[in-house]
Design an enzyme around this catalytic site. Structure first.
Site, PDB file in Angstrom:
ATOM      1  N   SER A  89       0.905  -1.208  -0.074  1.00  0.00           N
ATOM      2  CA  SER A  89       0.131   0.107  -0.239  1.00  0.00           C
ATOM      3  C   SER A  89       1.096   1.339  -0.158  1.00  0.00           C
ATOM      4  O   SER A  89       1.671   1.407   0.893  1.00  0.00           O
ATOM      5  CB  SER A  89      -1.009   0.121   1.249  1.00  0.00           C
ATOM      6  OG  SER A  89      -1.623   1.182   1.101  1.00  0.00           O
ATOM      7  N   LYS A  92      -4.390   1.364  -1.965  1.00  0.00           N
ATOM      8  CA  LYS A  92      -3.737   2.631  -1.061  1.00  0.00           C
ATOM      9  C   LYS A  92      -4.508   2.738   0.316  1.00  0.00           C
ATOM     10  O   LYS A  92      -6.063   2.449   0.245  1.00  0.00           O
ATOM     11  CB  LYS A  92      -3.913   3.757  -1.893  1.00  0.00           C
ATOM     12  CG  LYS A  92      -3.537   5.029  -1.334  1.00  0.00           C
ATOM     13  CD  LYS A  92      -1.980   5.220  -1.016  1.00  0.00           C
ATOM     14  CE  LYS A  92      -1.590   6.539  -0.295  1.00  0.00           C
ATOM     15  NZ  LYS A  92      -0.269   6.323   0.202  1.00  0.00           N
ATOM     16  N   MET A 145       3.228  11.773   1.081  1.00  0.00           N
ATOM     17  CA  MET A 145       2.316  11.892   0.277  1.00  0.00           C
ATOM     18  C   MET A 145       0.999  12.410   0.905  1.00  0.00           C
ATOM     19  O   MET A 145       0.430  13.156   0.317  1.00  0.00           O
ATOM     20  CB  MET A 145       1.996  10.460  -0.284  1.00  0.00           C
ATOM     21  CG  MET A 145       2.961   9.900  -0.825  1.00  0.00           C
ATOM     22  SD  MET A 145       3.507  10.653  -2.516  1.00  0.00           S
ATOM     23  CE  MET A 145       2.516  10.607  -3.483  1.00  0.00           C
ATOM     24  N   CYS A 185       1.261   5.594   9.427  1.00  0.00           N
ATOM     25  CA  CYS A 185       1.629   6.696   8.393  1.00  0.00           C
ATOM     26  C   CYS A 185       2.239   7.702   9.071  1.00  0.00           C
ATOM     27  O   CYS A 185       1.730   8.396   9.950  1.00  0.00           O
ATOM     28  CB  CYS A 185       0.195   7.115   7.776  1.00  0.00           C
ATOM     29  SG  CYS A 185       0.679   8.412   6.467  1.00  0.00           S
ATOM     30  N   LYS A 193      -0.237  -2.781   9.447  1.00  0.00           N
ATOM     31  CA  LYS A 193       1.047  -2.166   9.016  1.00  0.00           C
ATOM     32  C   LYS A 193       1.629  -1.274  10.048  1.00  0.00           C
ATOM     33  O   LYS A 193       1.125  -0.460  10.760  1.00  0.00           O
ATOM     34  CB  LYS A 193       0.570  -1.218   7.683  1.00  0.00           C
ATOM     35  CG  LYS A 193       1.898  -0.377   7.153  1.00  0.00           C
ATOM     36  CD  LYS A 193       2.055  -1.450   5.858  1.00  0.00           C
ATOM     37  CE  LYS A 193       3.070  -0.304   5.036  1.00  0.00           C
ATOM     38  NZ  LYS A 193       2.778   0.226   3.829  1.00  0.00           N
ATOM     39  N   ASN A 232       6.819   0.047   7.453  1.00  0.00           N
ATOM     40  CA  ASN A 232       6.356   1.296   6.696  1.00  0.00           C
ATOM     41  C   ASN A 232       7.519   2.090   6.659  1.00  0.00           C
ATOM     42  O   ASN A 232       8.697   1.601   6.971  1.00  0.00           O
ATOM     43  CB  ASN A 232       5.071   2.134   7.650  1.00  0.00           C
ATOM     44  CG  ASN A 232       4.382   2.957   6.843  1.00  0.00           C
ATOM     45  OD1 ASN A 232       4.921   3.201   5.447  1.00  0.00           O
ATOM     46  ND2 ASN A 232       2.990   3.138   7.114  1.00  0.00           N
ATOM     47  N   SER A 233       7.453   3.356   5.866  1.00  0.00           N
ATOM     48  CA  SER A 233       8.543   3.929   5.746  1.00  0.00           C
ATOM     49  C   SER A 233       9.247   4.454   6.994  1.00  0.00           C
ATOM     50  O   SER A 233       8.315   4.523   7.924  1.00  0.00           O
ATOM     51  CB  SER A 233       8.342   4.992   4.637  1.00  0.00           C
ATOM     52  OG  SER A 233       7.080   6.059   5.320  1.00  0.00           O
ATOM     53  N   GLY A 258      13.143   2.548   0.485  1.00  0.00           N
ATOM     54  CA  GLY A 258      14.051   1.688  -0.445  1.00  0.00           C
ATOM     55  C   GLY A 258      15.362   0.982   0.214  1.00  0.00           C
ATOM     56  O   GLY A 258      15.271   0.933   1.275  1.00  0.00           O
ATOM     57  N   GLY A 278      10.441  -3.108   2.557  1.00  0.00           N
ATOM     58  CA  GLY A 278      11.305  -2.182   2.877  1.00  0.00           C
ATOM     59  C   GLY A 278      12.623  -2.551   1.975  1.00  0.00           C
ATOM     60  O   GLY A 278      13.222  -3.529   2.076  1.00  0.00           O
ATOM     61  N   THR A 332       9.217   1.272  -3.375  1.00  0.00           N
ATOM     62  CA  THR A 332       9.788   1.954  -4.218  1.00  0.00           C
ATOM     63  C   THR A 332      10.157   1.729  -5.598  1.00  0.00           C
ATOM     64  O   THR A 332       9.919   2.223  -6.441  1.00  0.00           O
ATOM     65  CB  THR A 332      11.086   2.614  -3.633  1.00  0.00           C
ATOM     66  OG1 THR A 332      10.627   3.253  -2.373  1.00  0.00           O
ATOM     67  CG2 THR A 332      11.861   3.705  -4.337  1.00  0.00           C
TER      68      THR A 332
HETATM   69  C1  SIN Z   1       1.328   8.448   2.738  1.00  0.00           C
HETATM   70  O1  SIN Z   1       0.548   8.442   1.988  1.00  0.00           O
HETATM   71  O2  SIN Z   1       1.529   9.695   3.161  1.00  0.00           O
HETATM   72  C2  SIN Z   1       2.236   7.215   3.131  1.00  0.00           C
HETATM   73  C3  SIN Z   1       1.459   6.424   3.571  1.00  0.00           C
HETATM   74  C4  SIN Z   1       2.084   5.496   4.837  1.00  0.00           C
HETATM   75  O3  SIN Z   1       3.073   5.971   4.977  1.00  0.00           O
HETATM   76  O4  SIN Z   1       1.438   4.689   5.384  1.00  0.00           O
END
Ligand code: SIN
Length: 311
Positions: free
Chosen positions: A23, A47, A73, A130, A164, A193-194, A221, A249, A272
């Site tokens: 996602s 998403k 985002m 997020c 997540k 997640n990131s 990444g 990741g 990524t």
């Molecule tokens: C985002 O849309 O900002 C990324 C979603 C996320 O990191 O969970």
């Protein structure tokens, strides 16, 4: 080449492969979800949706970097009701559909999880991590709220449920989050997640490379692969066997996917690399993983899963 069985299973849902989209990129619109359906991705993940449509954060909000990307985002998505409409049209692809949900409050999450009960989503993934909505901390870093949210969501949920999670960096945190998750009927986690609130500066312009949150955003990444592997492996060691793990990741190739498999992942999600290369990446990574495993004499995921050899 020997055939490698890359099918996997989460709860009672069978996945035709080990590699799917995360996602994140390119899974917001119906057209993008159809492209994932047409690709070798082992599932169609949406998403993360919110109750209402969101445009997301101001541009520029994504920047590719030498070894990955940074993004803020801000959850741009069509709103959950639109995904409820789109999902039936994805059934023709005959692969698992995962609805990702990212409420801005516990009650939003409860409302959306309830709404998806009647849908054809095979699994739900609720996003507790997020980093990019101003004023909304990552739920997964607040263990009290995590537990409260989980209790409320599980009250209304009968679908296979995943969370997540953000990256954890401390053994106490691995212990605590695993203890909480084990108390609830969860089928899987997606980790990581990131890594939130990184800052990348362009020395030429003397500015951050993205605009939102004063340039702070989620790092993705290659930069985060070692952290993703650590989270998969540490949580695999602590969670009951029935809670499966999707590794996320820094997965760009078959070797990356194999490393996640050794760490204990039941499936992996690509973000990524998918953003940069498009939907053909799923077939390529799958082929590379099969070739690597064949060259090592493996014939199934099970033979290598979690079999990291300690020194
Ligand atoms: C985002 O849309 O900002 C990324 C979603 C996320 O990191 O969970």
């Amino acid at each position: 080449m020997a055939t490698i069985d890359l099918t996997t299973q989460i709860a009672d849902v069978k996945f035709p492969g080990f590699i799917l989209n995360a996602s994140g990129p390119k899974c917001t619109t119906e057209q993008e979800l159809v492209e994932i359906g047409n690709s070798a991705s082992a599932a169609i993940m949406t998403k993360s949706c919110t109750k209402l449509l969101r445009e997301g954060n101001p541009e520029p909000r994504y920047q590719v970097l030498e070894q990955g990307s940074i993004q803020s985002m801000g959850l741009p998505n069509l709103g959950y009701e639109k995904y409820l409409e789109i999902l039936p049209r994805l059934a023709e692809f005959n692969k698992p559909i995962i609805a990702s949900i990212s409420g801005l409050s516990i009650s939003d999450n409860v409302a959306m999880v309830s709404a998806f009960q009647q849908s054809n989503a095979d699994l739900l993934e609720v996003n507790f991590s997020c980093p990019n909505v101003p004023g909304k901390p990552q739920l997964g870093y607040d263990f009290e709220q995590t537990e409260k949210a989980l209790a409320a969501i599980c009250e209304v949920n009968d679908k296979p449920l995943g969370l997540k999670l953000p990256a954890y960096f401390d053994f106490n945190h691995f212990d605590t989050v695993a203890e909480i998750l084990a108390k609830y009927p969860i089928s899987f986690i997606s980790t990581i997640n990131s890594i939130g609130n990184a800052l990348v500066i362009d020395p030429e312009t003397e500015s951050p490379v993205i605009r939102p949150n004063n340039g702070f955003g989620g790092l993705c990444g290659n930069y985060v692969k070692a952290i993703g592997l650590a989270n998969v492996n540490a949580l695999r060691a602590r969670l009951p066997e029935h809670i499966k793990i999707m590794g996320v990741g820094g997965i760009y190739n078959g070797t990356d996917a194999f490393e996640y498999l050794l760490a204990g992942a039941d499936a992996v999600q690509v973000a990524t690399c998918f953003q940069e290369q498009g939907p053909t990446c799923f077939a390529r990574i799958t082929l590379e993983l099969s070739m690597l495993m064949a060259s090592k004499g493996y014939t199934s995921l099970a033979a290598a899963k979690g079999k990291l050899k300690r020194l």
